[in-house]
Design a protein around this motif. Structure first.
Motif, PDB file in Angstrom:
ATOM      1  N   CYS A  29       0.733  -1.261   0.125  1.00  0.00           N
ATOM      2  CA  CYS A  29      -0.125  -0.052  -0.080  1.00  0.00           C
ATOM      3  C   CYS A  29       0.868   1.494   0.061  1.00  0.00           C
ATOM      4  O   CYS A  29       1.703   1.496   0.712  1.00  0.00           O
ATOM      5  CB  CYS A  29      -0.935  -0.145   1.209  1.00  0.00           C
ATOM      6  SG  CYS A  29      -2.247   1.390   1.220  1.00  0.00           S
ATOM      7  N   ALA A  31      -1.021   4.448  -0.098  1.00  0.00           N
ATOM      8  CA  ALA A  31      -2.137   5.343  -0.029  1.00  0.00           C
ATOM      9  C   ALA A  31      -1.951   6.613   0.557  1.00  0.00           C
ATOM     10  O   ALA A  31      -2.869   7.367   0.493  1.00  0.00           O
ATOM     11  CB  ALA A  31      -3.655   4.547   0.287  1.00  0.00           C
ATOM     12  N   CYS A  32      -1.010   6.794   1.389  1.00  0.00           N
ATOM     13  CA  CYS A  32      -0.921   8.010   2.261  1.00  0.00           C
ATOM     14  C   CYS A  32       0.465   8.698   1.929  1.00  0.00           C
ATOM     15  O   CYS A  32       1.495   8.040   2.602  1.00  0.00           O
ATOM     16  CB  CYS A  32      -1.076   7.594   3.813  1.00  0.00           C
ATOM     17  SG  CYS A  32      -2.422   6.629   4.190  1.00  0.00           S
ATOM     18  N   LEU A  35       3.018   9.397   5.150  1.00  0.00           N
ATOM     19  CA  LEU A  35       3.468   8.172   5.539  1.00  0.00           C
ATOM     20  C   LEU A  35       4.473   7.526   4.726  1.00  0.00           C
ATOM     21  O   LEU A  35       5.456   6.784   5.084  1.00  0.00           O
ATOM     22  CB  LEU A  35       2.360   7.333   6.014  1.00  0.00           C
ATOM     23  CG  LEU A  35       1.259   8.061   6.983  1.00  0.00           C
ATOM     24  CD1 LEU A  35       0.374   6.851   7.877  1.00  0.00           C
ATOM     25  CD2 LEU A  35       2.202   8.837   8.087  1.00  0.00           C
ATOM     26  N   CYS A 133       1.569   1.978   8.717  1.00  0.00           N
ATOM     27  CA  CYS A 133       2.874   2.617   8.462  1.00  0.00           C
ATOM     28  C   CYS A 133       3.284   3.450   9.688  1.00  0.00           C
ATOM     29  O   CYS A 133       2.369   4.000  10.258  1.00  0.00           O
ATOM     30  CB  CYS A 133       2.638   3.369   7.002  1.00  0.00           C
ATOM     31  SG  CYS A 133       2.272   2.607   5.647  1.00  0.00           S
ATOM     32  N   CYS A 148      -6.702   3.840   6.260  1.00  0.00           N
ATOM     33  CA  CYS A 148      -6.179   2.432   6.730  1.00  0.00           C
ATOM     34  C   CYS A 148      -7.156   1.477   7.466  1.00  0.00           C
ATOM     35  O   CYS A 148      -6.928   0.499   7.696  1.00  0.00           O
ATOM     36  CB  CYS A 148      -4.988   2.617   7.791  1.00  0.00           C
ATOM     37  SG  CYS A 148      -3.666   1.175   7.361  1.00  0.00           S
TER      38      CYS A 148
END
Ligand code: SF4
Length: 253
Positions: A29, A31-32, A35, A133, A148
């Motif tokens: 992942c 996605a952020c 992070l 993360c 998340c």
């Protein structure tokens, strides 16, 4: 589902069919953005003691059997702990404290987690976090937590046949967990129960399942160095969790 767009991987969490598949998805992942940058920056800079090591620098999936009755929910991996070793609560002081307690009560085969290949296994217990993360200053934003949460939601769905007790380490995990439980249909009292060390609450699901949630101070040095959380207090929480699994009513068929 491995192969999902890493920037949108949480959207695929609900399609995973096993804990192993979910863990594999989590580890891809991105996605952020904040992070992703932080976890990779920590791997570039490195703490001096680990300068010769290659950091994992990816999301850290849960650890433990996929048929566990006890789930432990923390906060997020540490930049030089789980983010370095690739395993939850492994390679830092917090992990040492947690595994020492798990080992003392028979839920872990070892007390000193140092790496993914140290041979330690968990018995009937799985460790996870609402944020996978490492965040700056151990503080994820609410949007990162919400993003998340798709993974914790799916993890609870996949563990539904076995999980009976959830031990929550700290107020952040408590808040995140109850949001996920409410979305999963669990009947949550109002006002929502407050976090506290030793807080205990048994929840019912319309499908007949029950689940007990136990609050525990987080195993961070902030709590363990000051004596706010002692090894005895931590072991007592896990002994309570074990006893609750023995006392739990049968799952609905
Ligand atoms: S915190 Fe969760 S949603 Fe965000 S990048 Fe990491 S694994 Fe993905």
């Amino acid at each position: 589902m491995v192969g999902a767009d890493p920037e949108n991987a949480p959207l695929a969490a609900g399609t995973t069919q096993s804990i192993a598949e979910l863990d594999a998805l989590i580890s891809t992942c991105r996605a952020c953005p904040r992070l992703v940058a932080w976890r990779e920056e920590a791997a570039r800079i490195k703490r001096a003691a680990f300068r010769d090591e290659e950091y994992w620098a990816r999301p850290v999936p849960g650890f433990g059997p996929d048929d566990a009755e006890i789930l432990v929910v923390g906060l997020a991996p540490a930049a030089n702990g789980g983010n370095r070793t690739g395993r939850m609560f492994t390679g830092d002081r917090s992990g040492d404290v947690l595994f020492a307690a798990l080992h003392a009560v028979g839920l872990a085969t070892g007390a000193h987690p140092v790496s993914v290949d140290d041979g330690i296994e968990l018995r009937n217990t799985r460790l996870t976090a609402p944020v996978h993360c490492a965040p700056p200053e151990n503080k994820p934003t609410s949007s990162e937590r919400l993003r998340c949460a798709a993974y914790l939601t799916r993890e609870l769905e996949l563990l539904a046949p076995t999980v009976r007790v959830i031990v929550v380490l700290g107020g952040f995990g408590w808040q995140a967990l109850f949001t996920v439980l409410a979305q999963g249909g669990w009947v949550i009292p109002r006002p929502r129960p407050r976090f506290g060390h030793g807080a205990q609450l048994t929840l019912n699901h319309p499908d007949g399942r029950t689940l007990t949630v136990l609050g525990c101070y987080h195993v961070s040095p902030h709590n363990t160095f000051t004596g706010r959380l002692t090894p005895t207090m931590l072991e007592d929480i896990f002994r309570t969790a074990i006893n609750l699994t023995h006392a739990a009513p049968p799952l609905p068929s």
